[in-house]
Each structure stands twice: as structure tokens, then as C-alpha cells.
Design an enzyme around this catalytic site. Sequence first.
Site, PDB file in Angstrom:
ATOM      1  N   ARG A 106       0.975  -1.234   0.131  1.00 26.19           N
ATOM      2  CA  ARG A 106      -0.008  -0.081  -0.146  1.00 26.19           C
ATOM      3  C   ARG A 106       0.776   1.290   0.139  1.00 26.19           C
ATOM      4  O   ARG A 106       1.713   1.333   0.723  1.00 26.19           O
ATOM      5  CB  ARG A 106      -0.743  -0.018   1.414  1.00 26.19           C
ATOM      6  CG  ARG A 106      -1.501   1.286   1.460  1.00 26.19           C
ATOM      7  CD  ARG A 106      -2.511   1.587   2.507  1.00 26.19           C
ATOM      8  NE  ARG A 106      -3.513   1.098   2.150  1.00 26.19           N
ATOM      9  CZ  ARG A 106      -5.010   1.116   2.723  1.00 26.19           C
ATOM     10  NH1 ARG A 106      -5.109   2.282   3.475  1.00 26.19           N
ATOM     11  NH2 ARG A 106      -6.112   0.651   2.022  1.00 26.19           N
ATOM     12  N   HIS A 133      -7.345   0.789  -6.314  1.00 23.49           N
ATOM     13  CA  HIS A 133      -7.884   0.150  -4.927  1.00 23.49           C
ATOM     14  C   HIS A 133      -8.593  -1.314  -5.488  1.00 23.49           C
ATOM     15  O   HIS A 133      -9.646  -1.517  -4.969  1.00 23.49           O
ATOM     16  CB  HIS A 133      -8.683   0.972  -4.121  1.00 23.49           C
ATOM     17  CG  HIS A 133      -8.591   0.482  -2.608  1.00 23.49           C
ATOM     18  ND1 HIS A 133      -7.699  -0.623  -2.229  1.00 23.49           N
ATOM     19  CD2 HIS A 133      -9.177   0.996  -1.444  1.00 23.49           C
ATOM     20  CE1 HIS A 133      -7.919  -0.686  -0.979  1.00 23.49           C
ATOM     21  NE2 HIS A 133      -8.723   0.216  -0.505  1.00 23.49           N
ATOM     22  N   GLN A 136     -10.342  -3.609  -2.821  1.00 23.55           N
ATOM     23  CA  GLN A 136     -11.369  -3.237  -2.485  1.00 23.55           C
ATOM     24  C   GLN A 136     -12.621  -3.456  -3.474  1.00 23.55           C
ATOM     25  O   GLN A 136     -13.790  -3.876  -3.115  1.00 23.55           O
ATOM     26  CB  GLN A 136     -11.311  -1.605  -2.483  1.00 23.55           C
ATOM     27  CG  GLN A 136     -12.545  -0.795  -2.048  1.00 23.55           C
ATOM     28  CD  GLN A 136     -12.917  -1.049  -0.589  1.00 23.55           C
ATOM     29  OE1 GLN A 136     -11.956  -0.680   0.156  1.00 23.55           O
ATOM     30  NE2 GLN A 136     -14.156  -1.333  -0.084  1.00 23.55           N
ATOM     31  N   ASP A 229     -17.138   7.972  -1.095  1.00 20.16           N
ATOM     32  CA  ASP A 229     -15.453   7.852  -0.239  1.00 20.16           C
ATOM     33  C   ASP A 229     -15.166   9.427   0.265  1.00 20.16           C
ATOM     34  O   ASP A 229     -15.971  10.339  -0.026  1.00 20.16           O
ATOM     35  CB  ASP A 229     -14.680   7.493  -1.521  1.00 20.16           C
ATOM     36  CG  ASP A 229     -13.091   7.194  -0.899  1.00 20.16           C
ATOM     37  OD1 ASP A 229     -12.998   6.986   0.402  1.00 20.16           O
ATOM     38  OD2 ASP A 229     -12.108   7.073  -1.746  1.00 20.16           O
ATOM     39  N   CYS A 270     -16.345   2.901   1.282  1.00 25.20           N
ATOM     40  CA  CYS A 270     -14.949   1.953   1.708  1.00 25.20           C
ATOM     41  C   CYS A 270     -14.396   2.269   3.070  1.00 25.20           C
ATOM     42  O   CYS A 270     -13.814   1.083   3.339  1.00 25.20           O
ATOM     43  CB  CYS A 270     -14.052   2.238   0.563  1.00 25.20           C
ATOM     44  SG  CYS A 270     -13.412   3.947   0.467  1.00 25.20           S
ATOM     45  N   ARG A 315     -13.975  -7.355   3.018  1.00 23.15           N
ATOM     46  CA  ARG A 315     -12.539  -7.118   2.676  1.00 23.15           C
ATOM     47  C   ARG A 315     -11.766  -8.461   2.856  1.00 23.15           C
ATOM     48  O   ARG A 315     -10.732  -8.785   1.991  1.00 23.15           O
ATOM     49  CB  ARG A 315     -12.009  -5.948   3.370  1.00 23.15           C
ATOM     50  CG  ARG A 315     -12.597  -4.470   2.998  1.00 23.15           C
ATOM     51  CD  ARG A 315     -12.246  -4.139   1.565  1.00 23.15           C
ATOM     52  NE  ARG A 315     -10.801  -4.374   1.037  1.00 23.15           N
ATOM     53  CZ  ARG A 315     -10.077  -3.354   1.420  1.00 23.15           C
ATOM     54  NH1 ARG A 315     -10.434  -2.469   2.169  1.00 23.15           N
ATOM     55  NH2 ARG A 315      -8.699  -3.419   1.132  1.00 23.15           N
TER      56      ARG A 315
HETATM   57  N1  NVA Z   1      -9.744   7.598  -1.483  1.00 22.36           N
HETATM   58  C1  NVA Z   1      -9.319   6.992  -0.111  1.00 22.36           C
HETATM   59  C2  NVA Z   1      -9.688   5.470  -0.049  1.00 22.36           C
HETATM   60  C3  NVA Z   1      -9.211   5.201   1.552  1.00 22.36           C
HETATM   61  C4  NVA Z   1      -9.549   3.768   1.779  1.00 22.36           C
HETATM   62  C5  NVA Z   1      -7.643   7.281   0.117  1.00 22.36           C
HETATM   63  O1  NVA Z   1      -6.835   6.839  -0.774  1.00 22.36           O
HETATM   64  O2  NVA Z   1      -7.492   7.836   1.235  1.00 22.36           O
HETATM   65  N1   CP Z   2     -11.122   0.845   2.766  1.00 24.92           N
HETATM   66  C1   CP Z   2      -9.966   0.631   3.166  1.00 24.92           C
HETATM   67  O1   CP Z   2      -8.796   0.568   2.298  1.00 24.92           O
HETATM   68  O2   CP Z   2      -9.808   0.681   4.528  1.00 24.92           O
HETATM   69  P1   CP Z   2      -8.224   1.047   5.135  1.00 24.92           P
HETATM   70  O3   CP Z   2      -7.711   2.357   4.687  1.00 24.92           O
HETATM   71  O4   CP Z   2      -8.541   1.165   6.688  1.00 24.92           O
HETATM   72  O5   CP Z   2      -7.575  -0.177   4.871  1.00 24.92           O
END
Ligand code: NVA
Ligand code: CP
Length: 340
Positions: A106, A133, A136, A229, A270, A315
Site C-alpha cells: 500500500r 484500489h 476493495q 468515499d 469503502c 474485505r
Molecule cells: N480514497 C481514499 C480511500 C481510502 C480507503 C484514500 O486514498 O485515502
Molecule cells: N477501505 C480501506 O482500504 O480501508 P483502510 O484504509 O482502513 O485499509
Amino acid sequence: MHFQGKSFLKEIDFTGSELHYLIDFAIHLKQLKKQHIPHPYLAGKNIALLFEKTSTRTRSAFTVAANDLGAHPEFLGKEDIQLGEKESVSDTAKVLGSMFDGIEFRGFDQQVVEQLAADSGVPVWNGLTDSWHPTQMIADFMTLKEQFGTLEGKTLAYVGDGRNNVANSLLVTGAMLGVSIQIGAPLALQPEKWVRELAEGYAEQTGATIFITEEVTEAVKGADALYTDVWISMGESIDVDERVKLLLPYQINADLLQKTGNPDTIVLHCLPAFHDKQTSKGKQLTDQFQVAALEITDEVFQGPKSKVFEQAGNRMHAIKAIMAVTLGNLFIPDTFFEQT
Ligand code: NVA
Ligand code: CP
């Protein structure tokens, strides 16, 4: 061989029928877990979990899924390893690939996860980048399928920041799976042309419809699922005032939910979500803009249409399916797949 040894760095790494298979396999694995039937497809394997950004769901899901599959997960946070500061991505990939059987990453730049896959020699799974993602998506469309029994003919409306990782992924994945996607976002935050064209290419094959508009009411019409989101994604350095003002009309609230005109619409997010004042950031921003919530009101978030916690729980099953098929030497007959 459909999945074995492959990486999942973005949705288009697999075909539409492979994504359908992953969703169904995740539903199957969920049943196995519920019935306490062991499924140690990755017994003896070691999994590296690289996180440049914070995470609750993705980290927990990879950890529990690895344990359930009989593998050993090892968390390697940004502050724990040499990556970036003292060691290149390529060198890190070679080292990790010589010890681990699979790597989750990540972070920010999609190029990093692509390079980890190119140089490690083991399957790499994208746990979120600025661009995509993908894990997800398996959980999201799994949730949709569980709720309605099918994905056929379904429409998902996404409102808010239409050019973040989740919006990109929803647009392309929906198109690949034959789920119509409607995006409601201000002009400045609509999907980039290349993402839109990518989705349109798949939609032509599957019959999905892609509709992108500034008009939030138009965007949600008829939707089976209403999705949003956060308005500011991890790592974004933007003018927060400008962003919040731009997106306030795109908030999911009872009024917008009603505007789908569909009594069965479910609500997805999400997570994490700013639906109340129970977080430091949420409190600061909602106080500043004198609102009770940002992208989704607490009423809808906690309401009967909301499936956000089912979605979050999924998830784990989705990530388990992805790791098992790419690393578990599973026997998957070709008859499961059409050429899409
Ligand atoms: N768009 C958000 C998704 C978090 C799961 C981010 O990248 O912070
Ligand atoms: N939805 C998601 O990716 O959550 P986290 O950022 O907590 O992993």
C-alpha cells in the site's frame, strides 16, 4: 493457468470473467469460514505486508486472511524498512522476493507496486495506491452480489471525488463486470480522460453504461447502490476549503438517497468515513464548515440501507480469495472463464 503466480496490481490485470470468479470464490470462502471448515491453501507460505500509508481494514484483512490460509504475514511499515530512504524499490523487491512468497503493497505511486511485481518474482497485491484500489473492488462487488443475488443489470452511482483511486477502480471494474456506473462529481473532480476511455472500452464489450455528470440528482437516478468515499484522500496536498465547498452538494444524505427513486438502493462506502464528529479530523472539518457530517450523514450511514460494515467485513474474504488463487496452486477448471 488463470491466476497462479500472477500479481493483482490493478483490475485490468485480470479479465472480467476472472474478476467474476474472484467474487464468487470470496463468497465461497466466506461460507467456509462461517462453517469452520479449514482452508489452508497457503500453508507454510510467508507474506510481506508493506504499508507506506495507514490502514485499518486492508492491513487487518491481509493479516487474518493469511492466517486463515495457513500462511505467516509479516507487517513491514514505512518506518520499519529501508525502502525509499536507503534502498531502491528494485533492490527491495529482489530481497523480499528471495524470502517471501507474496507481497502486499500500500502506498502512493502505482509505479512502485508495478516495479515490486516486476523485480520480486513473486505475486504482488496492490493494497491501494493513488491510482487504484483493486482488492476493495472484489469486496464491493461481492457485497452488491450478496445483497441482490446477481450483478446483472445492476447500476452503481458514485458521488464525490470522481478522480480518486476508488472512483477510478469502480468505474473500470463496473465496466469489466457489466455493472453500469454513474458518477456525480464537479467538473474539476471528474475521472481523467484515460480512465474514462479505459472503462468505455470494457463497457462496449459487457453492455455496461458509463455516465458521468455534474448533476448529482441525475447521477443517482435508478441506482441500486449509492457509493461515496472521503473527499480528501491520503497523501493529497490540496486546498481543503476549496475541496469541501466543491463537494458539499455531493453529500450522501436522506434526500439524495430518496432521489434514486429506487426503494431497494443500498449505501456503500469503502471507509473510513466522516459521518459524524467522533474523530479529530471529522470534528475539525465539520465544525469549520458548520455541518454535521462530510461525505455521508450519520442518519444514512447508520440507517437500514447502509451495508458499509458488511462491505468492510468482506474485505477479508476478498483478499483471501485473491491470495489463494494467485499463490495456492488451486485447481480451477477453464470452464469457469469466458474470453473477456
Ligand atoms: N480514497 C481514499 C480511500 C481510502 C480507503 C484514500 O486514498 O485515502
Ligand atoms: N477501505 C480501506 O482500504 O480501508 P483502510 O484504509 O482502513 O485499509
